[in-house]
Write a protein that holds these residues in place. Structure first.
Motif, PDB file in Angstrom:
ATOM      1  N   TYR A   9       0.861  -1.180   0.000  1.00 55.94           N
ATOM      2  CA  TYR A   9       0.000   0.000   0.000  1.00 55.94           C
ATOM      3  C   TYR A   9       0.904   1.238   0.000  1.00 55.94           C
ATOM      4  O   TYR A   9       1.489   1.583   1.030  1.00 55.94           O
ATOM      5  N   PRO A  10       1.040   1.914  -1.141  1.00 56.86           N
ATOM      6  CA  PRO A  10       1.979   3.041  -1.227  1.00 56.86           C
ATOM      7  C   PRO A  10       1.442   4.316  -0.594  1.00 56.86           C
ATOM      8  O   PRO A  10       0.403   4.835  -0.993  1.00 56.86           O
ATOM      9  N   THR A  11       2.133   4.800   0.408  1.00 55.25           N
ATOM     10  CA  THR A  11       1.881   6.116   0.997  1.00 55.25           C
ATOM     11  C   THR A  11       3.228   6.723   1.398  1.00 55.25           C
ATOM     12  O   THR A  11       4.246   6.028   1.452  1.00 55.25           O
ATOM     13  N   ASN A  12       3.215   7.982   1.720  1.00 55.09           N
ATOM     14  CA  ASN A  12       4.451   8.674   2.086  1.00 55.09           C
ATOM     15  C   ASN A  12       4.553   8.781   3.610  1.00 55.09           C
ATOM     16  O   ASN A  12       4.575   9.880   4.169  1.00 55.09           O
ATOM     17  N   SER A  13       4.627   7.638   4.262  1.00 56.22           N
ATOM     18  CA  SER A  13       4.682   7.618   5.728  1.00 56.22           C
ATOM     19  C   SER A  13       6.092   7.304   6.209  1.00 56.22           C
ATOM     20  O   SER A  13       6.944   6.826   5.448  1.00 56.22           O
ATOM     21  N   ILE A  14       6.323   7.576   7.486  1.00 56.06           N
ATOM     22  CA  ILE A  14       7.631   7.281   8.083  1.00 56.06           C
ATOM     23  C   ILE A  14       7.897   5.782   8.050  1.00 56.06           C
ATOM     24  O   ILE A  14       9.023   5.337   7.806  1.00 56.06           O
ATOM     25  N   LEU A  15       6.854   4.992   8.272  1.00 53.70           N
ATOM     26  CA  LEU A  15       7.015   3.542   8.295  1.00 53.70           C
ATOM     27  C   LEU A  15       7.435   3.013   6.921  1.00 53.70           C
ATOM     28  O   LEU A  15       8.225   2.070   6.824  1.00 53.70           O
ATOM     29  N   HIS A  16       6.909   3.613   5.871  1.00 49.32           N
ATOM     30  CA  HIS A  16       7.299   3.204   4.526  1.00 49.32           C
ATOM     31  C   HIS A  16       8.769   3.540   4.246  1.00 49.32           C
ATOM     32  O   HIS A  16       9.436   2.824   3.481  1.00 49.32           O
ATOM     33  N   LYS A  17       9.266   4.632   4.835  1.00 43.10           N
ATOM     34  CA  LYS A  17      10.632   5.078   4.562  1.00 43.10           C
ATOM     35  C   LYS A  17      11.678   4.312   5.368  1.00 43.10           C
ATOM     36  O   LYS A  17      12.870   4.412   5.059  1.00 43.10           O
ATOM     37  N   LEU A  18      11.259   3.562   6.376  1.00 43.69           N
ATOM     38  CA  LEU A  18      12.219   2.826   7.186  1.00 43.69           C
ATOM     39  C   LEU A  18      12.906   1.743   6.362  1.00 43.69           C
ATOM     40  O   LEU A  18      12.343   1.208   5.404  1.00 43.69           O
ATOM     41  N   ASP A  19      14.124   1.427   6.762  1.00 45.66           N
ATOM     42  CA  ASP A  19      14.858   0.342   6.119  1.00 45.66           C
ATOM     43  C   ASP A  19      14.075  -0.964   6.290  1.00 45.66           C
ATOM     44  O   ASP A  19      13.559  -1.242   7.372  1.00 45.66           O
ATOM     45  N   PRO A  20      13.938  -1.777   5.225  1.00 44.20           N
ATOM     46  CA  PRO A  20      13.158  -3.014   5.346  1.00 44.20           C
ATOM     47  C   PRO A  20      13.705  -3.974   6.389  1.00 44.20           C
ATOM     48  O   PRO A  20      12.952  -4.771   6.965  1.00 44.20           O
ATOM     49  N   ARG A  21      15.005  -3.906   6.670  1.00 46.45           N
ATOM     50  CA  ARG A  21      15.569  -4.760   7.720  1.00 46.45           C
ATOM     51  C   ARG A  21      15.010  -4.382   9.090  1.00 46.45           C
ATOM     52  O   ARG A  21      14.752  -5.258   9.927  1.00 46.45           O
ATOM     53  N   VAL A  22      14.816  -3.093   9.296  1.00 45.15           N
ATOM     54  CA  VAL A  22      14.242  -2.630  10.565  1.00 45.15           C
ATOM     55  C   VAL A  22      12.827  -3.166  10.728  1.00 45.15           C
ATOM     56  O   VAL A  22      12.449  -3.677  11.791  1.00 45.15           O
ATOM     57  N   LYS A  23      12.039  -3.061   9.667  1.00 42.18           N
ATOM     58  CA  LYS A  23      10.647  -3.522   9.738  1.00 42.18           C
ATOM     59  C   LYS A  23      10.572  -5.030   9.907  1.00 42.18           C
ATOM     60  O   LYS A  23       9.696  -5.543  10.627  1.00 42.18           O
ATOM     61  N   LYS A 240      19.309   7.752  10.193  1.00 43.65           N
ATOM     62  CA  LYS A 240      19.109   8.084  11.593  1.00 43.65           C
ATOM     63  C   LYS A 240      17.765   7.569  12.097  1.00 43.65           C
ATOM     64  O   LYS A 240      17.656   7.076  13.229  1.00 43.65           O
ATOM     65  N   ARG A 241      16.728   7.658  11.270  1.00 45.51           N
ATOM     66  CA  ARG A 241      15.409   7.188  11.689  1.00 45.51           C
ATOM     67  C   ARG A 241      15.396   5.677  11.937  1.00 45.51           C
ATOM     68  O   ARG A 241      14.625   5.190  12.761  1.00 45.51           O
ATOM     69  N   ASP A 242      16.265   4.943  11.244  1.00 49.44           N
ATOM     70  CA  ASP A 242      16.330   3.498  11.443  1.00 49.44           C
ATOM     71  C   ASP A 242      16.916   3.161  12.816  1.00 49.44           C
ATOM     72  O   ASP A 242      16.421   2.264  13.510  1.00 49.44           O
ATOM     73  N   PHE A 243      17.956   3.891  13.216  1.00 51.48           N
ATOM     74  CA  PHE A 243      18.534   3.669  14.541  1.00 51.48           C
ATOM     75  C   PHE A 243      17.547   4.077  15.640  1.00 51.48           C
ATOM     76  O   PHE A 243      17.469   3.423  16.688  1.00 51.48           O
ATOM     77  N   ASN A 244      16.787   5.133  15.402  1.00 51.40           N
ATOM     78  CA  ASN A 244      15.750   5.527  16.359  1.00 51.40           C
ATOM     79  C   ASN A 244      14.682   4.434  16.482  1.00 51.40           C
ATOM     80  O   ASN A 244      14.165   4.168  17.574  1.00 51.40           O
ATOM     81  N   ALA A 245      14.355   3.805  15.359  1.00 51.57           N
ATOM     82  CA  ALA A 245      13.372   2.723  15.378  1.00 51.57           C
ATOM     83  C   ALA A 245      13.901   1.535  16.179  1.00 51.57           C
ATOM     84  O   ALA A 245      13.147   0.886  16.919  1.00 51.57           O
ATOM     85  N   TYR A 246      15.197   1.255  16.055  1.00 52.95           N
ATOM     86  CA  TYR A 246      15.800   0.171  16.846  1.00 52.95           C
ATOM     87  C   TYR A 246      15.751   0.501  18.340  1.00 52.95           C
ATOM     88  O   TYR A 246      15.496  -0.388  19.181  1.00 52.95           O
ATOM     89  N   LEU A 247      15.992   1.769  18.691  1.00 51.41           N
ATOM     90  CA  LEU A 247      15.930   2.171  20.100  1.00 51.41           C
ATOM     91  C   LEU A 247      14.506   1.999  20.646  1.00 51.41           C
ATOM     92  O   LEU A 247      14.309   1.510  21.773  1.00 51.41           O
ATOM     93  N   LEU A 248      13.511   2.387  19.845  1.00 46.80           N
ATOM     94  CA  LEU A 248      12.124   2.210  20.264  1.00 46.80           C
ATOM     95  C   LEU A 248      11.776   0.733  20.406  1.00 46.80           C
ATOM     96  O   LEU A 248      11.010   0.354  21.295  1.00 46.80           O
ATOM     97  N   MET A 249      12.340  -0.086  19.536  1.00 50.21           N
ATOM     98  CA  MET A 249      12.097  -1.517  19.621  1.00 50.21           C
ATOM     99  C   MET A 249      12.665  -2.089  20.924  1.00 50.21           C
ATOM    100  O   MET A 249      12.019  -2.901  21.600  1.00 50.21           O
ATOM    101  N   CYS A 250      13.866  -1.671  21.288  1.00 49.04           N
ATOM    102  CA  CYS A 250      14.467  -2.123  22.546  1.00 49.04           C
ATOM    103  C   CYS A 250      13.640  -1.659  23.740  1.00 49.04           C
ATOM    104  O   CYS A 250      13.457  -2.406  24.712  1.00 49.04           O
TER     105      CYS A 250
END
Length: 269
Positions: A9-23, A240-250
């Protein structure tokens, strides 16, 4: 279309822009956390996290609910077995069947975990293209190549399988409507008769699936695809947003562990 698993589902969201490895890692962690938490606090954290991710993704809730259509039957069957076949303190009797307090708790836990698991996995596929997902799996499991595991081929097969799910679903709907227009009846009769009535649907579906698979194989061969190492138009790079996502995951995983340790015996579901 009645199913959302495998669609993008294509949208311009932060989640779409994250590295696929993070997701991909986030999805694995979230699935594990569903079996880790037990108390109401733990499930509340899981629900709040999923709702936040759904809001960030900008994917319509109706689209996410479509992914549940594929597992409703499994969910109902499993819930019935857990509800009536779990031993414990009887709270209700229905003929020879007994509903126990332990059975109710087990049924609720199972249903919540299954629903969240499917929606969470669908959220990953809806916000990640099949190509990006293939690159992520191949990159994350490269170390298995030391044990002669064909990582790239496995990742490619999983990506193709995910991509074929919505295609075959749409093809099934078209064939069913065509057969109904020709007088086929898929609704009346007993269970055995309904199974037999599915033959005019299954045969052309299998023929179509094999034809699509053959066309895909010929297209890959014509482009000199041979697996293994290959170049990528968009190399995977962490931002940078990918590392922030990893921090939130932890942080999320730590909260789940804390809820189990500190409140695991309170208000258990």
């Amino acid at each position: 279309m009645d199913i959302s698993i495998g669609q993008y589902y294509p949208t311009n969201s932060i989640l779409h822009k994250l590295d696929p490895r993070v997701k991909f890692i986030w999805t694995i962690v979230y699935i594990v956390s569903l079996f880790l938490v037990r108390g109401i606090l733990g499930y509340g954290i899981a629900v709040a996290t999923l709702v936040a991710l759904m809001a960030i993704s900008r994917v319509p809730f109706s689209t996410l609910l479509k992914s549940m259509k594929a597992v409703w039957f499994i969910l109902i069957i499993t819930a019935v077995f857990n509800l009536f076949l779990t031993r414990g303190t009887v709270v209700f009797t229905l003929g020879p069947l007994h509903i126990t307090e332990e059975g109710i708790r087990l049924t609720v836990r199972m249903a919540v975990r299954l629903v969240f698991l499917v929606i969470g996995a669908s959220l990953m596929t809806l916000t990640t293209t099949p190509t990006a997902l293939t690159d992520a799996m191949e990159n994350l499991f490269t170390f298995l190549g030391v044990f002669h595991v064909p990582v790239h081929e496995i990742a490619m097969m999983m990506s193709i399988a995910l991509r074929f799910i919505p295609i075959l679903t749409e093809e099934t709907d078209k064939i069913k409507k065509a057969q109904i227009a020709r007088g086929a009846d898929f609704e009346s009769g007993n269970f055995i008769q309904r199974i037999r009535a599915m033959m005019p649907l299954l045969v052309p579906l299998f023929v179509s699936a094999f034809r699509r698979a053959n066309d895909l194989a010929m297209a890959m061969e014509a482009r000199c695809y041979h697996g293994g190492d290959r170049t990528r138009m968009k190399p995977l790079k962490y931002a940078k947003r990918d590392f922030n996502a990893y921090l939130l995951m932890c942080l999320y995983l730590a909260l789940c562990i804390f809820s189990r340790v500190a409140y695991g015996t309170l208000f258990l579901l």
